[in-house]
Enzyme design. Structure first.
Site: not given
Length: 282
Positions: A67, A128, A130, A132, A243
């Protein structure tokens, strides 16, 4: 009828439900499309994307760990993508790539509309930092989160995400080792890939993170979500959500960007949840 060519890029990608979701959306909306999945390592992403365009590709989704790399290939960016510093939806416009991020919208829609959660006033823990995490953090803040604490095993990346969000009064970064000292949260979001490296016997977080109304949300689905969700169930978290719903909702947002119409997500979600959804509590 001409068939439009789309794809999802990631590494690994064999588990992806995106081809099935977009094919179902196309059938529902009467749109002829060909949607493929490409397993591409980060160092080969740009070349693979150029090949995709040469073969007629006009739009793509991007998943982990690409991403942030997708952000770099874009000539133009939406405000959401620019703020996130990560792209999950690419559209070919006038010979260049335009980047968008639909992850945050998909997550918020799933939590508020499908699961009936009111995010306003909640204190949130984001695990997290990153691609996401970058995709969902701005949307959570816009949805009314009062405070967001970002914890990442690499604290430098958590600091970078805090700086990018630009809200020092609401967002802070802490060390993973500090988790037991952070108090409780009404929302805990797992945006890590820890589910790919841990199992339910070894993954654990401090119980002190919970209060009576905590929602534990994993951005992963299927087997990758099992360790986090197993912990959440074991400590009797009030709401436990995987998710899968976010995946379907962000896919609908991407579909709308490409085709100008938003499909009905409930039929697709219902079928996929019966096959892949983790047991939840909501």
């Amino acid at each position: 009828m001409p068939v439009s060519r789309f794809a999802v890029f990631g590494h690994p990608i064999a588990h992806s439900l995106s081809p099935r979701i977009h094919t179902e959306f196309g059938r529902q909306m009467g749109v002829a499309l060909n949607y493929l999945a490409f397993d591409v390592a980060p160092d080969a992403f740009r070349v693979s994307l150029e090949r995709f365009v040469a073969e007629g590709g006009c739009g793509a989704n991007v998943t982990l760990p690409l991403k942030e790399a997708a952000f770099e290939v874009c000539t133009t960016l939406s405000a959401r993508a620019r703020r996130a510093g990560a792209v999950n939806t690419l559209s070919r416009v006038d010979g260049v790539w335009h980047g968008e991020n639909t992850d945050g919208t998909g997550l918020v829609r799933n939590l508020t509309e499908r699961h009936g959660l009111d995010l306003r006033g909640r204190r949130a823990l984001l695990l997290g930092a990153g691609g996401a995490a970058r995709g969902v953090a701005p949307a959570l803040l816009d949805a009314g989160i009062t405070e967001m604490v970002i914890v990442n095993r690499s604290p430098e990346r958590a600091d970078m995400l805090c700086d990018a969000l630009g809200e020092p009064g609401r967002v802070s970064a802490r060390y993973w080792g500090d988790l037991g000292d952070l108090g409780n949260f009404e929302l805990i979001v797992n945006a890590t890939s820890i589910g790919n490296t841990s199992d339910m016997r070894t993954f654990s977080l401090p119980r002190s993170l919970l209060d009576s109304m905590t929602a534990a949300v994993d951005l992963n689905y299927g087997s990758a979500a099992v360790p986090f969700l197993a912990w959440a169930h074991a400590v009797e978290t009030r709401y436990v959500i995987d998710g899968l719903g976010m995946l379907v909702e962000q896919a609908a947002e991407s579909f709308s960007l490409w085709h100008g119409r938003r499909p009905d997500t409930d039929p697709v979600y219902t079928v996929l949840h019966s096959e892949y959804g983790a047991p939840g509590r909501s």
